[in-house]
Design a protein around this motif. Structure first.
Motif, short mmCIF file in Angstrom:
data_model
loop_
_atom_site.label_atom_id
_atom_site.label_comp_id
_atom_site.label_asym_id
_atom_site.label_seq_id
_atom_site.Cartn_x
_atom_site.Cartn_y
_atom_site.Cartn_z
N ALA A 180 4.46 -1.18 6.41
CA ALA A 180 4.54 -2.01 5.21
C ALA A 180 5.31 -1.28 4.12
O ALA A 180 6.18 -1.85 3.44
CB ALA A 180 3.14 -2.37 4.72
N TYR A 181 4.99 0.00 3.93
CA TYR A 181 5.72 0.80 2.94
C TYR A 181 7.21 0.85 3.29
O TYR A 181 8.08 0.73 2.42
CB TYR A 181 5.16 2.21 2.88
N GLN A 182 7.51 1.02 4.57
CA GLN A 182 8.91 1.11 5.00
C GLN A 182 9.63 -0.23 4.79
O GLN A 182 10.79 -0.26 4.39
CB GLN A 182 8.98 1.52 6.47
N PHE A 183 8.95 -1.34 5.06
CA PHE A 183 9.53 -2.66 4.90
C PHE A 183 9.90 -2.91 3.44
O PHE A 183 11.01 -3.35 3.13
CB PHE A 183 8.54 -3.72 5.40
N VAL A 184 8.95 -2.61 2.54
CA VAL A 184 9.18 -2.80 1.11
C VAL A 184 10.28 -1.86 0.63
O VAL A 184 11.15 -2.24 -0.16
CB VAL A 184 7.88 -2.58 0.32
N HIS A 185 10.26 -0.62 1.13
CA HIS A 185 11.28 0.35 0.74
C HIS A 185 12.66 -0.10 1.19
O HIS A 185 13.65 0.04 0.46
CB HIS A 185 10.95 1.71 1.35
N LEU A 186 12.75 -0.69 2.39
CA LEU A 186 14.04 -1.17 2.89
C LEU A 186 14.59 -2.26 1.98
O LEU A 186 15.78 -2.27 1.64
CB LEU A 186 13.90 -1.69 4.31
N GLY A 187 13.72 -3.18 1.57
CA GLY A 187 14.16 -4.24 0.67
C GLY A 187 14.67 -3.69 -0.65
O GLY A 187 15.71 -4.13 -1.16
N ALA A 188 13.95 -2.71 -1.19
CA ALA A 188 14.38 -2.09 -2.45
C ALA A 188 15.69 -1.34 -2.27
O ALA A 188 16.56 -1.35 -3.15
CB ALA A 188 13.29 -1.14 -2.95
N SER A 189 15.86 -0.69 -1.11
CA SER A 189 17.09 0.07 -0.84
C SER A 189 18.30 -0.85 -0.76
O SER A 189 19.38 -0.52 -1.24
CB SER A 189 16.95 0.85 0.47
N ILE A 190 18.12 -2.04 -0.14
CA ILE A 190 19.22 -3.01 -0.06
C ILE A 190 19.62 -3.46 -1.46
O ILE A 190 20.81 -3.52 -1.80
CB ILE A 190 18.82 -4.22 0.80
N GLU A 191 18.62 -3.77 -2.28
CA GLU A 191 18.90 -4.20 -3.65
C GLU A 191 19.61 -3.10 -4.44
O GLU A 191 20.58 -3.35 -5.16
CB GLU A 191 17.58 -4.57 -4.35
N GLU A 192 19.12 -1.85 -4.28
CA GLU A 192 19.73 -0.74 -5.01
C GLU A 192 21.14 -0.44 -4.51
O GLU A 192 22.02 -0.04 -5.27
CB GLU A 192 18.83 0.49 -4.91
N GLY B 143 8.85 -9.94 2.52
CA GLY B 143 8.54 -8.75 1.73
C GLY B 143 7.35 -8.93 0.82
O GLY B 143 6.55 -8.01 0.63
N ARG B 144 7.16 -10.15 0.27
CA ARG B 144 6.03 -10.36 -0.66
C ARG B 144 4.70 -10.23 0.07
O ARG B 144 3.70 -9.83 -0.53
CB ARG B 144 6.16 -11.72 -1.34
N ILE C 298 -2.27 -12.47 3.24
CA ILE C 298 -2.89 -11.63 4.28
C ILE C 298 -3.09 -12.44 5.57
O ILE C 298 -2.90 -11.92 6.68
CB ILE C 298 -4.23 -11.05 3.78
N GLN C 299 -3.45 -13.70 5.43
CA GLN C 299 -3.62 -14.54 6.61
C GLN C 299 -2.30 -14.71 7.37
O GLN C 299 -2.27 -14.68 8.61
CB GLN C 299 -4.16 -15.91 6.21
N PHE C 300 -1.19 -14.89 6.64
CA PHE C 300 0.12 -14.97 7.29
C PHE C 300 0.42 -13.69 8.06
O PHE C 300 0.92 -13.73 9.20
CB PHE C 300 1.21 -15.21 6.24
N LEU C 301 0.14 -12.54 7.45
CA LEU C 301 0.37 -11.26 8.14
C LEU C 301 -0.49 -11.14 9.38
O LEU C 301 -0.03 -10.68 10.43
CB LEU C 301 0.07 -10.10 7.18
N MET D 296 7.99 -12.19 15.92
CA MET D 296 7.12 -11.78 14.81
C MET D 296 7.91 -11.57 13.52
O MET D 296 7.53 -12.01 12.45
CB MET D 296 6.38 -10.49 15.17
N ILE D 297 9.08 -10.90 13.62
CA ILE D 297 9.82 -10.49 12.43
C ILE D 297 10.25 -11.69 11.58
O ILE D 297 10.30 -11.62 10.35
CB ILE D 297 11.06 -9.63 12.82
N GLU D 298 10.55 -12.83 12.24
CA GLU D 298 11.02 -13.99 11.49
C GLU D 298 9.90 -14.61 10.63
O GLU D 298 10.16 -15.43 9.75
CB GLU D 298 11.60 -15.04 12.44
N LEU D 299 8.66 -14.22 10.89
CA LEU D 299 7.53 -14.76 10.13
C LEU D 299 7.19 -13.90 8.91
O LEU D 299 6.35 -14.27 8.10
CB LEU D 299 6.29 -14.87 11.03
N LEU D 300 7.84 -12.75 8.81
CA LEU D 300 7.45 -11.78 7.78
C LEU D 300 8.32 -11.89 6.54
O LEU D 300 9.51 -12.14 6.62
CB LEU D 300 7.54 -10.36 8.35
#
Length: 301
Positions: A72-84, A7-8, A40-43, A1-5
């Motif tokens: 979803a919030y955690q996933f987006v937050h993780l991406g932002a944390s990596i960038e920061e 951040g956008r 949304i369909q991809f998700l 599943m994870i490989e299909l996800l």
């Protein structure tokens, strides 16, 4: 599943959840509506679950959609944390999300913001207003980095950092105070209690204090802002329980009267964060600066 996800996809999902509409989410994100539908369909394909019920006026999350929200919030937050984390090699930059009561922002927090943005101009603070329960829910869902609440939630999954003890007082117009002095405190049973609403802990504390004083308040009205509450009291519409600091100037100038209802009430405001939240570098800076400055202010008292 994870490989299909991606951040956008999660950003789109969060926008649909918050806007309750595919079209409004598209407007918010700068997409065409078909792009939102595709994300949304991809998700849904990755999760193997339907995430939204399509209604005549928007959408409503399914049980699977509700469950996915905090991830979803955690996933987006993780991406932002990596960038920061990459950015902090040069200088602190990024965004810190927090929520607090409007009255606390107006009376306590704005000076700290001025200090913080001056010290760290590349860090953005995104501040929203709310009350104890919805602030706590946002922290638990990982939707925000921090909340500032008027009481320790006393939960194992929340860390509470005390900031400042707030004295709460009952205020009334001078005209109403004169009637109370003539007739006694039971005169207030004929008046309206004004508050931010039942979601606010100040309302609960006011109701308890009135009950202890033997005063039966038959009517209460809700106002969305501290300024509306103050103006209503000053116009003689009713009485209210507010932080003393919020009305100190009006009390000194004689615009309000202090009602003698029981002993003083206090509320310990503090910073809350999810125990398992991986804080970004800007968020860690924010937390340490706020706690340090709050402790310094207390030492001066």
């Amino acid at each position: 599943m994870i490989e299909l996800l991606e951040g956008r996809f999660f950003k789109t999902f969060i926008a649909v959840m918050e806007e309750k509409s595919f079209s409004r989410a598209a407007d918010k994100l700068g997409y065409v509506q078909s792009t939102v539908t595709t994300h949304i369909q991809f998700l849904e394909q990755a999760c193997k679950q339907k995430l939204f019920h399509r209604l005549s006026r928007g959408v409503k999350p399914t049980a699977a959609g509700e469950k996915l929200m905090k991830y979803a919030y955690q996933f987006v937050h993780l991406g932002a944390s990596i960038e920061e984390a990459m950015n902090e090699i040069e200088q602190p930059q990024g965004t810190v999300y927090l929520r607090m009561q409007e009255s606390f922002f107006l009376t306590r927090f704005s000076p700290f913001i001025q200090h913080f943005v001056k010290e760290y101009p590349e860090v953005k603070l995104r501040v929203e207003s709310g009350f104890h329960h919805d602030i706590l829910d946002q922290v638990l869902d990982h939707a925000i980095d921090f909340g500032i609440v008027p009481r320790d939630p006393q939960r194992n999954d929340i860390v509470f950092y005390p900031l400042v003890e707030e004295k709460l007082i009952f205020i009334a117009s001078n005209a109403l105070m004169m009637e109370v002095e003539r007739e006694g405190l039971h005169r207030l049973s004929k008046e309206v209690m004004i508050s931010f609403g039942t979601d606010c802990l100040y309302h609960t504390q006011a109701s308890m204090a009135m009950q202890e004083a033997g005063i039966d308040v038959k009517e209460a009205i809700e106002h969305p802002s501290l300024e509306m509450i103050k103006q209503s009291v000053q116009c003689g519409i009713g009485f209210a329980l507010v932080p003393e600091i919020a009305v100190q100037r009006e009390l000194d100038e004689g615009d309000f009267a202090l009602l003698p209802i029981s002993q003083a009430s206090y509320s310990m405001h503090g910073l809350i964060v999810h125990k398992n939240r991986e804080l970004s570098y800007p968020a860690r800076l924010f937390k340490s600066e706020l706690i340090e400055r709050s402790a310094a202010s207390i030492r001066k008292l």
